[in-house]
Design a protein around this motif. Sequence first.
Motif, PDB file in Angstrom:
ATOM      1  N   ILE A  31      49.817  41.208  34.343  1.00 26.42           N
ATOM      2  CA  ILE A  31      49.193  41.071  35.655  1.00 26.42           C
ATOM      3  C   ILE A  31      47.693  40.864  35.491  1.00 26.42           C
ATOM      4  O   ILE A  31      47.021  41.625  34.797  1.00 26.42           O
ATOM      5  CB  ILE A  31      49.486  42.301  36.527  1.00 26.42           C
ATOM      6  CG1 ILE A  31      50.977  42.348  36.897  1.00 26.42           C
ATOM      7  CG2 ILE A  31      48.634  42.286  37.787  1.00 26.42           C
ATOM      8  CD1 ILE A  31      51.377  43.552  37.731  1.00 26.42           C
ATOM      9  N   VAL A  32      47.189  39.834  36.141  1.00 25.53           N
ATOM     10  CA  VAL A  32      45.756  39.568  36.130  1.00 25.53           C
ATOM     11  C   VAL A  32      45.085  40.252  37.323  1.00 25.53           C
ATOM     12  O   VAL A  32      44.095  40.951  37.179  1.00 25.53           O
ATOM     13  CB  VAL A  32      45.481  38.057  36.157  1.00 25.53           C
ATOM     14  CG1 VAL A  32      43.986  37.781  36.180  1.00 25.53           C
ATOM     15  CG2 VAL A  32      46.142  37.379  34.961  1.00 25.53           C
ATOM     16  N   ALA A  52      41.541  42.134  50.052  1.00 31.67           N
ATOM     17  CA  ALA A  52      41.046  42.934  48.933  1.00 31.67           C
ATOM     18  C   ALA A  52      41.847  42.588  47.690  1.00 31.67           C
ATOM     19  O   ALA A  52      43.059  42.380  47.776  1.00 31.67           O
ATOM     20  CB  ALA A  52      41.166  44.424  49.238  1.00 31.67           C
ATOM     21  N   VAL A  53      41.150  42.536  46.566  1.00 34.15           N
ATOM     22  CA  VAL A  53      41.783  42.197  45.289  1.00 34.15           C
ATOM     23  C   VAL A  53      41.281  43.166  44.228  1.00 34.15           C
ATOM     24  O   VAL A  53      40.098  43.533  44.229  1.00 34.15           O
ATOM     25  CB  VAL A  53      41.466  40.748  44.882  1.00 34.15           C
ATOM     26  CG1 VAL A  53      42.050  40.439  43.519  1.00 34.15           C
ATOM     27  CG2 VAL A  53      42.015  39.767  45.918  1.00 34.15           C
ATOM     28  N   ILE A  54      42.175  43.535  43.322  1.00 32.60           N
ATOM     29  CA  ILE A  54      41.795  44.392  42.203  1.00 32.60           C
ATOM     30  C   ILE A  54      42.301  43.758  40.916  1.00 32.60           C
ATOM     31  O   ILE A  54      43.427  43.265  40.859  1.00 32.60           O
ATOM     32  CB  ILE A  54      42.339  45.832  42.379  1.00 32.60           C
ATOM     33  CG1 ILE A  54      41.806  46.754  41.275  1.00 32.60           C
ATOM     34  CG2 ILE A  54      43.856  45.863  42.458  1.00 32.60           C
ATOM     35  CD1 ILE A  54      42.045  48.227  41.567  1.00 32.60           C
ATOM     36  N   THR A  55      41.451  43.730  39.903  1.00 30.50           N
ATOM     37  CA  THR A  55      41.854  43.178  38.623  1.00 30.50           C
ATOM     38  C   THR A  55      42.531  44.257  37.776  1.00 30.50           C
ATOM     39  O   THR A  55      42.446  45.448  38.076  1.00 30.50           O
ATOM     40  CB  THR A  55      40.657  42.631  37.850  1.00 30.50           C
ATOM     41  OG1 THR A  55      39.837  43.740  37.419  1.00 30.50           O
ATOM     42  CG2 THR A  55      39.819  41.698  38.708  1.00 30.50           C
ATOM     43  N   SER A  56      43.152  43.817  36.693  1.00 22.68           N
ATOM     44  CA  SER A  56      43.806  44.774  35.804  1.00 22.68           C
ATOM     45  C   SER A  56      42.790  45.732  35.187  1.00 22.68           C
ATOM     46  O   SER A  56      43.135  46.842  34.783  1.00 22.68           O
ATOM     47  CB  SER A  56      44.576  44.043  34.708  1.00 22.68           C
ATOM     48  OG  SER A  56      43.693  43.224  33.957  1.00 22.68           O
ATOM     49  N   GLY A  57      41.542  45.303  35.158  1.00 23.67           N
ATOM     50  CA  GLY A  57      40.487  46.155  34.627  1.00 23.67           C
ATOM     51  C   GLY A  57      39.882  47.089  35.641  1.00 23.67           C
ATOM     52  O   GLY A  57      39.020  47.910  35.308  1.00 23.67           O
ATOM     53  N   GLY A  58      40.314  46.951  36.905  1.00 26.61           N
ATOM     54  CA  GLY A  58      39.843  47.866  37.940  1.00 26.61           C
ATOM     55  C   GLY A  58      38.713  47.341  38.808  1.00 26.61           C
ATOM     56  O   GLY A  58      38.260  48.029  39.722  1.00 26.61           O
ATOM     57  N   SER A  59      38.260  46.127  38.565  1.00 24.07           N
ATOM     58  CA  SER A  59      37.223  45.561  39.422  1.00 24.07           C
ATOM     59  C   SER A  59      37.821  45.188  40.768  1.00 24.07           C
ATOM     60  O   SER A  59      38.959  44.717  40.839  1.00 24.07           O
ATOM     61  CB  SER A  59      36.618  44.320  38.768  1.00 24.07           C
ATOM     62  OG  SER A  59      35.989  44.653  37.548  1.00 24.07           O
ATOM     63  N   THR A  60      37.040  45.403  41.812  1.00 26.79           N
ATOM     64  CA  THR A  60      37.549  45.140  43.159  1.00 26.79           C
ATOM     65  C   THR A  60      36.647  44.154  43.899  1.00 26.79           C
ATOM     66  O   THR A  60      35.456  44.027  43.605  1.00 26.79           O
ATOM     67  CB  THR A  60      37.631  46.438  43.976  1.00 26.79           C
ATOM     68  OG1 THR A  60      36.327  47.037  44.034  1.00 26.79           O
ATOM     69  CG2 THR A  60      38.605  47.420  43.345  1.00 26.79           C
ATOM     70  N   ASN A  61      37.259  43.489  44.873  1.00 26.85           N
ATOM     71  CA  ASN A  61      36.522  42.565  45.714  1.00 26.85           C
ATOM     72  C   ASN A  61      37.104  42.650  47.111  1.00 26.85           C
ATOM     73  O   ASN A  61      38.332  42.710  47.273  1.00 26.85           O
ATOM     74  CB  ASN A  61      36.629  41.138  45.174  1.00 26.85           C
ATOM     75  CG  ASN A  61      35.589  40.229  45.775  1.00 26.85           C
ATOM     76  OD1 ASN A  61      34.504  40.661  46.144  1.00 26.85           O
ATOM     77  ND2 ASN A  61      35.907  38.954  45.870  1.00 26.85           N
ATOM     78  N   TYR A  62      36.238  42.658  48.121  1.00 25.42           N
ATOM     79  CA  TYR A  62      36.671  42.817  49.505  1.00 25.42           C
ATOM     80  C   TYR A  62      36.121  41.713  50.382  1.00 25.42           C
ATOM     81  O   TYR A  62      35.019  41.202  50.162  1.00 25.42           O
ATOM     82  CB  TYR A  62      36.181  44.152  50.069  1.00 25.42           C
ATOM     83  CG  TYR A  62      36.747  45.377  49.383  1.00 25.42           C
ATOM     84  CD1 TYR A  62      36.091  45.969  48.316  1.00 25.42           C
ATOM     85  CD2 TYR A  62      37.936  45.949  49.826  1.00 25.42           C
ATOM     86  CE1 TYR A  62      36.610  47.091  47.690  1.00 25.42           C
ATOM     87  CE2 TYR A  62      38.452  47.070  49.216  1.00 25.42           C
ATOM     88  CZ  TYR A  62      37.790  47.639  48.142  1.00 25.42           C
ATOM     89  OH  TYR A  62      38.313  48.752  47.533  1.00 25.42           O
ATOM     90  N   ALA A  63      36.869  41.394  51.419  1.00 24.72           N
ATOM     91  CA  ALA A  63      36.344  40.529  52.462  1.00 24.72           C
ATOM     92  C   ALA A  63      35.227  41.281  53.181  1.00 24.72           C
ATOM     93  O   ALA A  63      35.289  42.508  53.337  1.00 24.72           O
ATOM     94  CB  ALA A  63      37.452  40.170  53.450  1.00 24.72           C
ATOM     95  N   ASP A  64      34.217  40.560  53.613  1.00 26.31           N
ATOM     96  CA  ASP A  64      33.084  41.202  54.283  1.00 26.31           C
ATOM     97  C   ASP A  64      33.533  42.009  55.502  1.00 26.31           C
ATOM     98  O   ASP A  64      32.971  43.057  55.806  1.00 26.31           O
ATOM     99  CB  ASP A  64      32.066  40.146  54.714  1.00 26.31           C
ATOM    100  CG  ASP A  64      31.285  39.564  53.546  1.00 26.31           C
ATOM    101  OD1 ASP A  64      30.701  38.476  53.707  1.00 26.31           O
ATOM    102  OD2 ASP A  64      31.276  40.193  52.463  1.00 26.31           O
ATOM    103  N   SER A  65      34.548  41.520  56.180  1.00 29.73           N
ATOM    104  CA  SER A  65      34.988  42.154  57.424  1.00 29.73           C
ATOM    105  C   SER A  65      35.629  43.526  57.218  1.00 29.73           C
ATOM    106  O   SER A  65      35.786  44.282  58.170  1.00 29.73           O
ATOM    107  CB  SER A  65      35.974  41.240  58.156  1.00 29.73           C
ATOM    108  OG  SER A  65      37.096  40.981  57.333  1.00 29.73           O
TER     109      SER A  65
END
Length: 122
Positions: A31-32, A52-65
Amino acid sequence: QVQLVESGGGLVQPGGSLRLSCAASGSIFSIVTMGWYRQAPGKQREQREAVAVITSGGSTNYADSVKGRFTISGDNAKNTVHLQMNNLKHGDTAVYYCNVFTQEPMTTENYWGQGTQVTDSS
């Protein structure tokens, strides 16, 4: 093949909270990323928004909203991903889809869950 099973959607009052969960099973090579997308009423599949997205390494990214209101978390050992949604707003009403992006030996694959409805009860 990879199967995704989602749970946790429902009807919620503005300001309320919900927790979505997704479990991936099957022939998972690597899983990437795991994440949540949503498709608002009247929108087409191509207009799904990354929430919202999370990488296998634990980094996260969210929509501004959703920043400051939603939190994504994952468990690599169990191939699960969760989305804690707090202070829900009318604009959060949508069908939420779990997504898993995998790295296979010769290619990459994108898998989607069946979707779970989140509805503002106002």
